[in-house]
Write a protein that holds these residues in place. Structure first.
Motif, PDB file in Angstrom:
ATOM      1  N   UNK A   1       1.014  -1.342   0.149  1.00 54.34           N
ATOM      2  CA  UNK A   1      -0.203   0.078   0.003  1.00 54.34           C
ATOM      3  C   UNK A   1       0.718   1.351  -0.020  1.00 54.34           C
ATOM      4  N   UNK A   2       0.916   2.169  -1.224  1.00 57.81           N
ATOM      5  CA  UNK A   2       1.580   3.138  -1.090  1.00 57.81           C
ATOM      6  C   UNK A   2       3.061   2.924  -1.170  1.00 57.81           C
ATOM      7  N   UNK A   3       3.877   3.320   0.006  1.00 56.25           N
ATOM      8  CA  UNK A   3       4.967   3.097   0.153  1.00 56.25           C
ATOM      9  C   UNK A   3       5.447   1.830   0.914  1.00 56.25           C
ATOM     10  N   UNK A   4       4.305   1.375   1.641  1.00 55.06           N
ATOM     11  CA  UNK A   4       4.462   0.146   2.422  1.00 55.06           C
ATOM     12  C   UNK A   4       4.583  -1.080   1.745  1.00 55.06           C
ATOM     13  N   UNK A   5       5.145  -2.064   1.762  1.00 54.96           N
ATOM     14  CA  UNK A   5       5.290  -3.285   1.340  1.00 54.96           C
ATOM     15  C   UNK A   5       5.596  -4.456   2.046  1.00 54.96           C
ATOM     16  N   UNK A   6       4.704  -5.466   2.058  1.00 56.28           N
ATOM     17  CA  UNK A   6       4.948  -6.626   2.960  1.00 56.28           C
ATOM     18  C   UNK A   6       5.655  -7.587   2.048  1.00 56.28           C
ATOM     19  N   UNK A   7       6.673  -8.351   2.692  1.00 56.20           N
ATOM     20  CA  UNK A   7       7.557  -9.391   2.002  1.00 56.20           C
ATOM     21  C   UNK A   7       6.643 -10.155   0.828  1.00 56.20           C
ATOM     22  N   UNK A   8       7.295 -10.573  -0.211  1.00 55.88           N
ATOM     23  CA  UNK A   8       6.553 -11.431  -1.059  1.00 55.88           C
ATOM     24  C   UNK A   8       6.585 -12.906  -0.562  1.00 55.88           C
ATOM     25  N   UNK A   9       5.485 -13.606  -0.697  1.00 55.74           N
ATOM     26  CA  UNK A   9       5.311 -14.828  -0.147  1.00 55.74           C
ATOM     27  C   UNK A   9       4.948 -15.683  -0.939  1.00 55.74           C
ATOM     28  N   UNK A  10       4.466 -17.053  -0.884  1.00 54.72           N
ATOM     29  CA  UNK A  10       3.787 -17.821  -1.691  1.00 54.72           C
ATOM     30  C   UNK A  10       2.662 -18.591  -0.928  1.00 54.72           C
ATOM     31  N   UNK A  11       2.271 -19.566  -1.667  1.00 54.46           N
ATOM     32  CA  UNK A  11       1.079 -20.489  -1.002  1.00 54.46           C
ATOM     33  C   UNK A  11       1.400 -21.370  -0.030  1.00 54.46           C
ATOM     34  N   UNK A  12       2.739 -21.847   0.022  1.00 57.01           N
ATOM     35  CA  UNK A  12       3.187 -22.834   1.229  1.00 57.01           C
ATOM     36  C   UNK A  12       3.476 -21.856   2.481  1.00 57.01           C
ATOM     37  N   UNK A  13       3.938 -20.482   2.426  1.00 58.36           N
ATOM     38  CA  UNK A  13       3.869 -19.721   3.436  1.00 58.36           C
ATOM     39  C   UNK A  13       2.352 -19.282   3.981  1.00 58.36           C
ATOM     40  N   UNK A  14       1.553 -19.220   2.964  1.00 58.07           N
ATOM     41  CA  UNK A  14       0.243 -18.690   3.587  1.00 58.07           C
ATOM     42  C   UNK A  14      -0.377 -20.026   4.445  1.00 58.07           C
ATOM     43  N   UNK A  15      -0.308 -21.008   3.625  1.00 54.98           N
ATOM     44  CA  UNK A  15      -0.950 -22.340   4.712  1.00 54.98           C
ATOM     45  C   UNK A  15      -0.228 -22.457   5.959  1.00 54.98           C
ATOM     46  N   UNK A  16       1.132 -22.359   6.022  1.00 53.09           N
ATOM     47  CA  UNK A  16       1.784 -22.294   7.347  1.00 53.09           C
ATOM     48  C   UNK A  16       1.222 -21.268   8.154  1.00 53.09           C
ATOM     49  N   UNK A  17       1.188 -20.087   7.728  1.00 55.90           N
ATOM     50  CA  UNK A  17       0.593 -18.958   8.698  1.00 55.90           C
ATOM     51  C   UNK A  17      -0.711 -19.324   9.205  1.00 55.90           C
TER      52      UNK A  17
END
Length: 164
Positions: A129-145
């Motif tokens: 969002x604007x100048x804020x950026x969350x680190x790029x992730x993947x499906x595996x990271x999503x299901x782990x979380x």
């Protein structure tokens, strides 16, 4: 057969499903988007093609290469522990716990495959969002979380819920 009917391994299909979805999405990115490229999908979300040689949030990504086998070994150890844990619980009594462990296991194996084959994890989901950026992730990271959140939620449930 008892292993798959009367234990947490009843959820094996979900583990396999998420590993396949994770690996398929990574291969789609590799074959359809040049490294470093991105495809905007929403004003705050894009598909991107990046590699992560470190852990979450690129921790130790510039450590010189030893981290590949360290994180692969860690993922393998965690996966083995989760497999044993799943084999010792009944899915009918603890469905939330079985779901949580299955999701974490699927994500760990999905990223382990990348580390062993390539030496890095392929990431593609980017929220910003604007100048804020969350680190790029993947499906595996999503299901782990998601699995980790479910594990935390499960740890707060009253003991009597298991007996119902």
């Amino acid at each position: 057969m008892r292993l798959f009917k009367e234990t947490g391994w009843r959820w094996w299909w979900l583990i396999v499903l998420f590993i396949v979805v994770d690996q398929a999405s990574k291969q789609w990115i590799v074959h359809n988007l040049p490294y470093g490229g991105s495809i905007p999908l929403l004003p705050v979300f894009e598909l991107a093609h990046v590699y992560n040689t470190g852990a979450a949030f690129s921790i130790l990504s510039d450590a010189g290469g030893w981290q590949r086998w360290f994180f692969a070994g860690l993922a393998l150890a965690i996966s083995l522990v989760l497999m044993v844990w799943l084999s010792r619980i009944g899915p009918a009594q603890q469905p939330r716990l079985c779901l949580a462990l299955s999701l974490v296991l699927a994500g760990a194996i999905g990223n382990l495959i990348d580390r062993v084959l390539f030496g890095y994890v392929i990431d593609m989901l980017h929220v910003f969002y604007q100048s804020w950026s969350y680190p790029v992730f993947n499906v595996a990271d999503s299901v782990i979380c998601i699995g980790a959140v479910l594990l935390i939620w499960d740890s707060f449930k009253p003991e009597y819920e298991d007996k119902k």
